[in-house]
Enzyme design. Structure first.
Site, PDB file in Angstrom:
ATOM      1  CE  LYS A  53      -3.697  -2.480   2.306  1.00  0.00           C
ATOM      2  NZ  LYS A  53      -4.326  -2.878   3.564  1.00  0.00           N
ATOM      3  CD  GLN A  97      -3.022  -4.500   6.670  1.00  0.00           C
ATOM      4  OE1 GLN A  97      -2.980  -3.532   5.920  1.00  0.00           O
ATOM      5  NE2 GLN A  97      -3.672  -5.607   6.352  1.00  0.00           N
ATOM      6  CG  ASP A 120      -9.429  -0.003   5.051  1.00  0.00           C
ATOM      7  OD1 ASP A 120      -9.210  -0.221   3.844  1.00  0.00           O
ATOM      8  OD2 ASP A 120      -8.671  -0.376   5.965  1.00  0.00           O
TER       9      ASP A 120
END
Ligand code: NDP
Length: 285
Positions: A53, A97, A120
Site C-alpha cells: 500500500k 491494518q 477503508d
C-alpha cells in the site's frame, strides 16, 4: 466457451493514470493527499500488505505515513494515535491494518477513526451510508469488484448475484452494492445448506471465504462471471484463490485470477478513496 481471464492489474494501472492527473490538480493548489497506515505487531502477511500500500502511494504521489507499533501497545495509546491523526490536516485517509492483536478491541479502533478519513470504509457511519445508498467511502475490495464489472460491461441489473462469504469487509458490502445496482442477491455463509444449489444459479458469483479451490466447475452456471476474492496459499505454497481455476475454465464466461484480479484493484481503490477524501477537503474549507 472460452473463459475470459480478467486482468485486474491492467485495470488498476488505468486507475492510477486517472489518479495521477487528479493528484497533479490537487498539487497545483497546494494540496498533496496523505494516507496514514498503522501497523501493530510484526505479522509478515500484514507487513507485506502495508508495504504494498505504501509503495503504491509513493508511485502516484500520495504522501504515506507509516506508523509501526509494538504488538503489546495498550489500546488507549493506539486510540490516542488515531485521535492525533484525525486532527492532522495533512492526512486525508487513515488505515489500520487488520487483524489487530487479541487484547485490542478492533471495533473500538475502527470507530475511533474520523469517518471522513475512514478510507477503508469500515466504520459504522460509513457502513450505514453504504447500506442506505449514499456511500462516502466504499470498502476497497467491493469498490474494486464493481469497477471490474463496469469495465467488462457486465450487466448487473436483473442478474442473479450469489455472494459466498458474509464478512463486514467484503461479503456484506459487495452484496449491498450489487443490490443497489439491481441484482437479485443471495448471501451464503458457513451454515448455508447445499451451497452448490445457490452457486449454480449465479450469473455473477463472488467468492470471499479463504478456502482454496472451494468452488469448482460442477458448482457454476455455464457463462457465469466469477469474481475470486480469496487469497490463500495452496499445497504447492503458491498464492491461489477460492475458485479452482482449471476446473471452471471453459465453463465460466469470465474469471478474475488470483493473483492479478481483485487484489490490485483493492489497492487502487484505497488510493482512489484517499484522493477523493483530499478533493472533498477543499470543498469543506
Ligand atoms: P472472513 O473470514 O472474515 O469471512 C469468511 C466468510 O466465509 C464468512 O462469512 C464465513 O461464514 C464464510 N464461510 C466460511 N466457510 C464457508 C463455507 N464452507 N461456505 C460458505 N461460506 C463460508 O474473511 P474475509 O471476508 O476477510 O476474507 C475472505 C477471503 O478474501 C480471505 O481469503 C482473504 O484473504 C481474502 N481477501 C482478499 C482481499 C483482496 O484484496 N483480494 C481483501 C480482503 C480479503 P460465517 O459468516 O458463517 O462465519
Amino acid at each position: 466457451m472460452e473463459t475470459k481471464i480478467i486482468d485486474g492489474l491492467a485495470l488498476s494501472k488505468q486507475v492510477y493514470v486517472d489518479l495521477k492527473n487528479r493528484i497533479r490538480k490537487l498539487k497545483n493548489i497546494g494540496i498533496t493527499p496523505g494516507l496514514a497506515v498503522i501497523l501493530v505487531g510484526e505479522s509478515s502477511a500484514s507487513q507485506i500488505y502495508v508495504r504494498n500500500k505504501v509503495k503504491a502511494c509513493e508511485k502516484i504521489g500520495i504522501i504515506s505515513k507509516q506508523e509501526n507499533y509494538q504488538e503489546n501497545i495498550v489500546e488507549s495509546e493506539l486510540l490516542n494515535h488515531i485521535y492525533r491523526l484525525n486532527k492532522d490536516t495533512s492526512i486525508n485517509g487513515i488505515l489500520v491494518q487488520l487483524p489487530l492483536p487479541k487484547h485490542i478491541d478492533t471495533h473500538k479502533v475502527i470507530e475511533a477513526i474520523d469517518h471522513n478519513k475512514d478510507v477503508d470504509g469500515f466504520n459504522v457511519i460509513n457502513a450505514g451510508l453504504l447500506m442506505t445508498g449514499n456511500p462516502l467511502f466504499c470498502p476497497c475490495t467491493p469498490y474494486g469488484i464493481m469497477q471490474i464489472l463496469k469495465n467488462e460491461n457486465i450487466n448487473i441489473r436483473g442478474s442473479e448475484a450469489v455472494i459466498v462469504g458474509a464478512s463486514n469487509i467484503v461479503g456484506k458490502p459487495i452484496a449491498m452494492l450489487m443490490l443497489q445496482a439491481g441484482a437479485t442477491v443471495t448471501i451464503c455463509n458457513s451454515k448455508t445448506k447445499d451451497l452448490k444449489s445457490h452457486t449454480k444459479r449465479a450469473d455473477i458469483l463472488i467468492v470471499a471465504v479463504g478456502k482454496p479451490g472451494m468452488i469448482n466447475g460442477s458448482m457454476i452456471k455455464p457463462g457465469a462471471v466469477l469474481i475470486d476474492v480469496g487469497i490463500n496459499r495452496g499445497l504447492d505454497n503458491k498464492i491461489c484463490g477460492d475458485i479452482d481455476l482449471p476446473s471452471v475454465k471453459d465453463i465460466a464466461g469470465y474469471i478474475t485470477p488470483v493473483p492479478g484480479g481483485v487484489g490490485p484493484m483493492t489497492i487502487a481503490m484505497l488510493l482512489t478513496n484517499t484522493v477523493e477524501s483530499a478533493e472533498r477537503s477543499i470543498k469543506d474549507q
